[in-house]
Design an enzyme around this catalytic site. Structure first.
Site, PDB file in Angstrom:
ATOM      1  N   SER A 128       0.803  -1.094   0.155  1.00 44.94           N
ATOM      2  CA  SER A 128       0.032  -0.006  -0.123  1.00 44.94           C
ATOM      3  C   SER A 128       0.936   1.368   0.064  1.00 44.94           C
ATOM      4  CB  SER A 128      -1.187   0.092   1.084  1.00 44.94           C
ATOM      5  OG  SER A 128      -1.990   0.788   0.942  1.00 44.94           O
ATOM      6  N   ASP A 224      -1.274  14.777  12.836  1.00 48.41           N
ATOM      7  CA  ASP A 224      -1.480  16.232  12.192  1.00 48.41           C
ATOM      8  C   ASP A 224      -0.681  15.995  10.795  1.00 48.41           C
ATOM      9  OD1 ASP A 224      -2.778  17.224  14.053  1.00 48.41           O
ATOM     10  OD2 ASP A 224      -1.137  17.924  15.182  1.00 48.41           O
ATOM     11  N   HIS A 283      -7.068  -6.484   0.306  1.00 48.18           N
ATOM     12  CA  HIS A 283      -5.906  -5.671   0.171  1.00 48.18           C
ATOM     13  C   HIS A 283      -4.731  -6.054   1.265  1.00 48.18           C
ATOM     14  CE1 HIS A 283      -3.922  -1.891  -0.330  1.00 48.18           C
ATOM     15  NE2 HIS A 283      -4.083  -1.350   1.030  1.00 48.18           N
TER      16      HIS A 283
END
Length: 302
Positions: A128, A224, A283
């Site tokens: 991924s 963040d 996946h």
């Protein structure tokens, strides 16, 4: 882009010693305007093996860590006799935090680490997000990559089936008392996440990022930075020159991450690519069908 939330147990067997390094966490890193990304000292585990053959280097996906590969890494070390390195990406696991979360920065981190450990060229395996990092490194520095394996990902923009921004917001919203046992904190966090994240497996996966530090339970991922750069993480940097080495795209048969309309770009950038589907995997190919994953790796390395 999630990494494996499931696990499987490796049968007992002799393994060569494991060495690991844990970098201090978190650490901020800032690059000057217009400068190349500054490499960070990544956290890694290294299983020893035959130094005469290229090592296998494994890169996890978004919100994952090097521990996602523990079982398959041990199995690969046993079955191939090679050194196997698993790495925490920046802003993940025990690696330092940085406001830069681009693929160029993640590639730079590895360009520093692999020669430092004497592991170049290597067999680079990425799942991924880690697969996109691996592809970019191979395209930028083909001399560092003996062979490449991209697990259920393409060198194109990813349309995710998961709402990562909702996950990030839910993780940020978790409110825990200051002095409670970590096991109780995990239970409280699970309860608070459940209103947004109904899938139990996904919640368990997110909770692998809740760790105890200085007597408090905190998120070890840099939420963040991941939130700010999510569009970049889902995209892939534009590249022109192809990677000349052997490449395996290992695709989950029940996944929608690698689609037929991606094949042209795969062939353009990786002209020696083999595309192999694992029929019953989603996946998380290496977690859903570990034996098929290992068999594919052995066949590719033969």
């Amino acid at each position: 882009m999630l990494c494996a939330a499931r696990a499987w147990t490796l049968p007992r067997g002799a393994l060569k010693p494991c060495r690991h390094v844990l970098s201090r966490w978190p650490v901020a890193s800032l690059s000057g305007s217009g400068a190349q990304p500054r490499p960070l000292p990544l956290s890694y585990n290294l299983l020893d093996g035959d130094a005469g053959r290229p090592a296998i280097v494994m890169l996890h996906g978004l919100l994952g860590s090097k521990t996602n590969f523990n079982s398959v890494a041990k199995a690969l070390a046993q079955q191939t006799g090679r050194r196997v390195l698993t790495v925490d990406a920046r802003n993940h696991g025990n690696s330092p935090h940085s406001p830069d979360m681009s693929y160029e920065a993640m590639s730079q981190d590895l360009q520093g680490l692999l020669p430092q450990l004497g592991l170049a060229p290597c067999v680079l395996v990425g799942h991924s997000m880690g697969g996109k990092t691996a592809m970019l490194l191979a395209l930028q520095k083909p001399e560092l990559v003996d062979r490449l394996v991209a697990v259920d990902i393409s060198p194109v923009e990813t349309t995710s089936v998961w709402d990562f921004r909702a996950y990030f917001a839910a993780m940020r919203a978790v409110d825990l008392p200051g002095q409670v046992p970590h096991s109780h904190a995990r239970k409280l966090a699970d309860e608070q996440l459940s209103s947004t994240v109904q899938d139990v497996a996904v919640r368990k996966f997110l909770l692998t990022n809740l760790v105890e530090a200085d007597g408090r339970s905190v998120w070890r991922v840099n939420l963040d930075a991941l939130d700010q750069h999510l569009d970049k993480i889902m995209a892939f940097p534009s590249q022109q020159d192809p990677y000349p080495g052997q490449t395996l795209f290992l695709i989950g048969g029940n996944s929608q991450f690698v689609l037929p309309n991606h094949h042209a770009e795969i062939r353009r950038l990786f002209p020696r690519a083999q595309l192999q589907t694992v029929p019953h995997a989603g996946h998380w190919v290496h977690a859903d069908c570990p034996q098929d994953f290992l068999a594919a790796m052995r066949g590719f390395l033969a």
